[in-house]
Scaffold this active site. Sequence first.
Site: not given
Length: 380
Positions: A261, A266
């Site tokens: 990933e 974020e």
Amino acid sequence: MLIRCFATTVFVVSCVAIAPLAMAEPSGGLTLRHHEVRDRSAHRRSHSSRGRHAARRAKKIQASGALRRTPAKTTPTSRPGKGPALSPSPQPPAAQSPVVSPVPEVPATNAPPVSTPPVTSTPPISTTPPVSSDPPSTRKLIWVDEFNGPAGASPGSQWNLDTGGGGWGDEELESYTSRLANAELDGQGHLAITARAEKYTGADGMTRDYTSARLQTLHKFEFEYGLVEARIKVPAGQGLLPQFWMLGSNFESVSWPGCGEIDTMEVLGSEPNIVNGTLHAPWPWAPYGVGGTAESATPLSAGFHTYSVEWEPERISFMLDGSVYKTITPADLPAGAAWPFQHPYFLLLDLAVGGEWPGSPNASTHFPAQMLVDWVRVWQ
């Protein structure tokens, strides 16, 4: 008399011997408790310590089927520009280079046993030369979405919309929907992902107090290596978590984290000045991933910013507005560490509400909250 003196001496000596132990015990107990509190606080604060990914990534994804805004947006044909200047509304100060925050420590205790040498901190920043988000003229644009279209239009056939309110492995509080109320074009060249405070029961039978949207390109667009970037305006607010990320396309066969990933962006709504970039892989010594953060002088929620990843076979660099703030290579990891970043990935965009890492919204959180995406581009 002699016996009485001897007994008195024994009593005094016993008191002298026991006193330090009695005095030391409370102090030792308080010291231990202090470390426990400190470690737990650091664990909650550190991006590398959020334990939210394992179950969320293991859940099958449903595949159904800053900067001034220029008056007219055009799709580039050979290379992207560095983007226009910051938005005048609101008008933040001139953009400054990101400040690299210290790399958080990897927990040294309670970690699963591994064959690789133990580590006590995340790998050091790579010494390889940084890369620029302004790619060479030989690079080709292989995929783009500029989100041009009338207000109220759907995001388009390039995207799948995940649905459900099962918490997504992080005890998230929203139900993702495929409604225009949660994901639509705003008519000004943006995709608007909108989180709403409303009671909603989805097709999965789960009733939630919030709704939002999660878009992904599984089976529609998957790629291997390149420059991946998006120009996004994130919302601020406790309990909000806008995300732009990638997941290995083989996750259905090898599961997470074996598929790998790459979290390009974020931003905790409670910390709107900080962007987090992270890699996740089957690393028992780093169960919460390896990455870095960059801090902006002004809130990232005040305008559009470009979040990028330069992905090469053995080097991945995270960027904010063209400035590299973290580079990770296999050489930075313990010998023999897996590197599941050499196969196709797909893109994801979402605005999560609540969860173990961001926490729940509170009275200060404004709803509806919007994550605006100006464009997404992939170059090779």
